[in-house]
Structures are given as C-alpha cells and as structure tokens.
Design a protein around this motif. Structure first.
Motif, PDB file in Angstrom:
ATOM      1  N   ALA A   1      -6.482 -11.054   2.474  1.00 22.38           N
ATOM      2  CA  ALA A   1      -5.877  -9.830   1.934  1.00 22.38           C
ATOM      3  C   ALA A   1      -6.925  -8.902   1.320  1.00 22.38           C
ATOM      4  CB  ALA A   1      -4.817 -10.187   0.896  1.00 22.38           C
ATOM      5  N   LYS A   2      -8.005  -9.503   0.789  1.00 20.17           N
ATOM      6  CA  LYS A   2      -9.051  -8.700   0.153  1.00 20.17           C
ATOM      7  C   LYS A   2     -10.135  -8.253   1.131  1.00 20.17           C
ATOM      8  CE  LYS A   2      -8.343 -10.748  -4.372  1.00 20.17           C
ATOM      9  NZ  LYS A   2      -8.807 -11.700  -5.360  1.00 20.17           N
ATOM     10  N   SER A   3     -10.028  -8.685   2.386  1.00 18.86           N
ATOM     11  CA  SER A   3     -11.066  -8.321   3.362  1.00 18.86           C
ATOM     12  C   SER A   3     -10.958  -6.846   3.741  1.00 18.86           C
ATOM     13  CB  SER A   3     -10.970  -9.201   4.618  1.00 18.86           C
ATOM     14  OG  SER A   3      -9.861  -8.822   5.406  1.00 18.86           O
ATOM     15  N   GLU A   4     -12.084  -6.288   4.104  1.00 17.27           N
ATOM     16  CA  GLU A   4     -12.141  -4.882   4.488  1.00 17.27           C
ATOM     17  C   GLU A   4     -11.298  -4.619   5.734  1.00 17.27           C
ATOM     18  OE1 GLU A   4     -15.615  -1.842   5.873  1.00 17.27           O
ATOM     19  OE2 GLU A   4     -16.124  -3.240   4.269  1.00 17.27           O
ATOM     20  N   ASP A   5     -11.349  -5.530   6.713  1.00 18.32           N
ATOM     21  CA  ASP A   5     -10.596  -5.354   7.959  1.00 18.32           C
ATOM     22  C   ASP A   5      -9.087  -5.310   7.693  1.00 18.32           C
ATOM     23  OD1 ASP A   5     -12.837  -5.299   9.652  1.00 18.32           O
ATOM     24  OD2 ASP A   5     -12.915  -7.489   9.721  1.00 18.32           O
ATOM     25  N   PHE A   6      -8.612  -6.202   6.816  1.00 18.81           N
ATOM     26  CA  PHE A   6      -7.182  -6.249   6.487  1.00 18.81           C
ATOM     27  C   PHE A   6      -6.760  -4.957   5.793  1.00 18.81           C
ATOM     28  CE2 PHE A   6      -3.465  -7.383   3.959  1.00 18.81           C
ATOM     29  CZ  PHE A   6      -2.684  -8.053   4.884  1.00 18.81           C
ATOM     30  N   GLY A   7      -7.543  -4.536   4.801  1.00 26.87           N
ATOM     31  CA  GLY A   7      -7.230  -3.301   4.076  1.00 26.87           C
ATOM     32  C   GLY A   7      -7.207  -2.096   4.996  1.00 26.87           C
TER      33      GLY A   7
ATOM     34  N   HIS B   1       0.849  -1.196   0.000  1.00 25.60           N
ATOM     35  CA  HIS B   1       0.000   0.000   0.000  1.00 25.60           C
ATOM     36  C   HIS B   1       0.883   1.243   0.000  1.00 25.60           C
ATOM     37  CE1 HIS B   1      -3.386   2.604   0.949  1.00 25.60           C
ATOM     38  NE2 HIS B   1      -2.703   3.089   1.967  1.00 25.60           N
ATOM     39  N   ALA B   2       0.476   2.245  -0.758  1.00 28.32           N
ATOM     40  CA  ALA B   2       1.171   3.532  -0.785  1.00 28.32           C
ATOM     41  C   ALA B   2       0.264   4.586  -0.164  1.00 28.32           C
ATOM     42  CB  ALA B   2       1.516   3.920  -2.212  1.00 28.32           C
ATOM     43  N   TYR B   3       0.811   5.344   0.766  1.00 28.45           N
ATOM     44  CA  TYR B   3       0.055   6.419   1.410  1.00 28.45           C
ATOM     45  C   TYR B   3       0.830   7.716   1.214  1.00 28.45           C
ATOM     46  CZ  TYR B   3      -1.635   9.517   5.069  1.00 28.45           C
ATOM     47  OH  TYR B   3      -2.110  10.613   5.748  1.00 28.45           O
ATOM     48  N   ILE B   4       0.164   8.719   0.700  1.00 28.89           N
ATOM     49  CA  ILE B   4       0.769  10.043   0.558  1.00 28.89           C
ATOM     50  C   ILE B   4      -0.015  10.992   1.452  1.00 28.89           C
ATOM     51  CG2 ILE B   4       1.393  11.928  -1.006  1.00 28.89           C
ATOM     52  CD1 ILE B   4       2.799   9.268  -1.660  1.00 28.89           C
TER      53      ILE B   4
ATOM     54  N   ILE C   1      -0.643 -12.777  10.321  1.00 29.71           N
ATOM     55  CA  ILE C   1      -0.495 -11.495   9.630  1.00 29.71           C
ATOM     56  C   ILE C   1       0.761 -10.844  10.172  1.00 29.71           C
ATOM     57  CG2 ILE C   1      -1.495  -9.198   9.264  1.00 29.71           C
ATOM     58  CD1 ILE C   1      -4.260 -10.554   9.727  1.00 29.71           C
ATOM     59  N   GLU C   2       1.567 -10.292   9.285  1.00 32.08           N
ATOM     60  CA  GLU C   2       2.759  -9.599   9.758  1.00 32.08           C
ATOM     61  C   GLU C   2       3.077  -8.400   8.872  1.00 32.08           C
ATOM     62  OE1 GLU C   2       5.770 -12.846   7.700  1.00 32.08           O
ATOM     63  OE2 GLU C   2       6.183 -12.170   9.731  1.00 32.08           O
ATOM     64  N   VAL C   3       3.564  -7.345   9.532  1.00 30.59           N
ATOM     65  CA  VAL C   3       4.059  -6.194   8.796  1.00 30.59           C
ATOM     66  C   VAL C   3       5.465  -6.581   8.342  1.00 30.59           C
ATOM     67  CG1 VAL C   3       4.677  -3.753   8.914  1.00 30.59           C
ATOM     68  CG2 VAL C   3       2.701  -4.603  10.206  1.00 30.59           C
TER      69      VAL C   3
ATOM     70  N   VAL D   1       4.470   6.967   2.415  1.00 29.87           N
ATOM     71  CA  VAL D   1       4.809   5.685   3.031  1.00 29.87           C
ATOM     72  C   VAL D   1       4.463   4.575   2.049  1.00 29.87           C
ATOM     73  CG1 VAL D   1       4.239   4.066   4.901  1.00 29.87           C
ATOM     74  CG2 VAL D   1       4.405   6.513   5.390  1.00 29.87           C
ATOM     75  N   LEU D   2       5.376   3.621   1.921  1.00 30.08           N
ATOM     76  CA  LEU D   2       5.142   2.404   1.153  1.00 30.08           C
ATOM     77  C   LEU D   2       5.271   1.263   2.152  1.00 30.08           C
ATOM     78  CD1 LEU D   2       4.593   1.595  -1.766  1.00 30.08           C
ATOM     79  CD2 LEU D   2       7.044   1.330  -2.090  1.00 30.08           C
ATOM     80  N   ILE D   3       4.231   0.427   2.249  1.00 26.13           N
ATOM     81  CA  ILE D   3       4.213  -0.625   3.263  1.00 26.13           C
ATOM     82  C   ILE D   3       3.774  -1.957   2.654  1.00 26.13           C
ATOM     83  CG2 ILE D   3       1.865   0.014   3.989  1.00 26.13           C
ATOM     84  CD1 ILE D   3       2.605  -0.874   6.826  1.00 26.13           C
ATOM     85  N   GLU D   4       4.367  -3.050   3.149  1.00 25.36           N
ATOM     86  CA  GLU D   4       3.963  -4.402   2.767  1.00 25.36           C
ATOM     87  C   GLU D   4       3.512  -5.124   4.032  1.00 25.36           C
ATOM     88  OE1 GLU D   4       5.778  -8.641   1.109  1.00 25.36           O
ATOM     89  OE2 GLU D   4       7.025  -6.846   1.004  1.00 25.36           O
ATOM     90  N   VAL D   5       2.266  -5.622   3.994  1.00 22.47           N
ATOM     91  CA  VAL D   5       1.723  -6.413   5.104  1.00 22.47           C
ATOM     92  C   VAL D   5       1.293  -7.753   4.512  1.00 22.47           C
ATOM     93  CG1 VAL D   5       0.002  -6.555   6.947  1.00 22.47           C
ATOM     94  CG2 VAL D   5       0.932  -4.329   6.286  1.00 22.47           C
TER      95      VAL D   5
END
Length: 197
Positions: free
Chosen positions: A85-91, A62-65, A185-187, A73-77
């Motif tokens: 991964a497609k669930s609303e809670d995960f996103g 995910h990219a957050y500006i 799940i891990e960051v 921020v660029l993050i991989e979870v």
C-alpha cells in the motif's frame, strides 16, 4: 537472435516489468517486441488469477479533486499488506484510477455492479434500434449483444480503455500491477461527485 540491452530497456519502458523478466520474454518471443509484450501480459494475468483467493484488507483511500473543483472522486483500493500500500507503484495506480473515474464516469467497477434498471433500459434502447434496421430476428439478438458489450466497455471501470494508454483496459493495468507487486489488489469502491448532479 541476440537480445540486446536496448531491446530489454525498450520492453521494460513499455511494460514496467523487471529486467530479467523482460529479457526472458524477449528470448521466448525470439526478439519480437510485440510478442514479448503479450507474453508478459499473459504472465501478469496468470499471477493475478493465482492471487484472486487471497484476502486484501490493507490499501488506500484516495480523494481526487479535478482542477476547478467541479468533479471529485473518493476511491478505496485494497491490497494484502501495508508494504504494498505504501509503494510508489500502488499509490500511482490509485491516483490514476481516480483520474480515470473523474474523466470517464463509470457506472460501476464491473458489469454486475451497474444497476439492473439501467442495464434493462439500455438493452431496450438497443433492441429498438436493432429492430429499426429490419434485420431478421436471429441477427437482432447478436446486434443487441454487440451494443451491450460496447455499453459495458464504456461504463464498467474494469473494462474501460485506460485514458493514459488506450491500448489496455483498467483490468490490464491492474493485472500488470498485481504481477509487479505480487499481491492481490482490488478496486473495492468509489464515489464520483460532480457539481450540480
């Protein structure tokens, strides 16, 4: 004590845990809301520990500006399945952690991810400050350890207070998600950019 639907709803609103789990936690806690929250958190940690050995090879990048375009921020979870991964809670978790990184500027995901030279420099500063207090040697080490604990709480993503709920850490937030989704799940990694840095 009778467990009312209003009590269950309040606990569910606070924890995002299923209705039946909330009702059971309230029954086990004899209707004490705070104790029920603690029980649910413990259950989440236990579930997280069970899943720790599994492989998490799916997930999101995910990219957050941040508004104004000065911080990015660029993050991989990672998680176990694309269903999670497609669930609303995960996103939502991924977006919130990216926001946390933009706001709180952690130095690493866990304390061991913080560069050793920064840790040594911080320890030296803490020791110098402690020595100025004039306290005995055995107390100095405890003072330094306390200051280093605070340093890790401020600079390790998993130990940071969650900006949207300072009563819990990012690790607590992650454990709640693991309990809810039922997967490891891990960051995995992140990179924070700030204009001019």
């Amino acid at each position: 004590m009778e467990i009312t639907s209003a009590m269950v709803k309040e606990l569910r609103d606070r924890t995002n845990v299923g209705m039946m789990d909330c009702k059971k936690a309230l029954q086990d806690a004899s209707g004490d809301l705070e104790k029920a929250v603690d029980l649910l958190r413990q259950k989440g940690i236990a579930k997280a520990m069970k899943r720790a050995g599994r492989e998490a090879s799916d997930g999101l990048v995910h990219a957050y500006i941040h508004s104004g375009g000065k911080i990015g921020v660029l993050i991989e979870v990672n998680c176990e399945t694309d269903f999670a991964a497609k669930s609303e809670d995960f996103g939502e978790f991924v977006r919130n952690v990216a926001l946390q990184i933009a706001a709180a500027n952690p130095l690493g995901i866990n304390p061991e991810d913080i560069p050793q030279d920064l840790i040594e420099r911080e320890r030296a500063i803490c020791l110098a400050q402690a020595q100025e207090s004039g306290k005995p040697e055995n107390i100095l080490e405890k003072m330094v350890d306390g200051k280093m604990r605070k340093f890790y709480e401020e600079n390790s993503l998993m130990q940071q207070k969650y900006i949207r709920d300072p009563d819990k850490t990012i690790q607590d937030y992650l454990n709640e998600l693991i309990a809810k989704v039922g997967e490891k799940i891990e960051v995995r990694r992140f990179c924070r950019y700030q204009l001019g840095e």
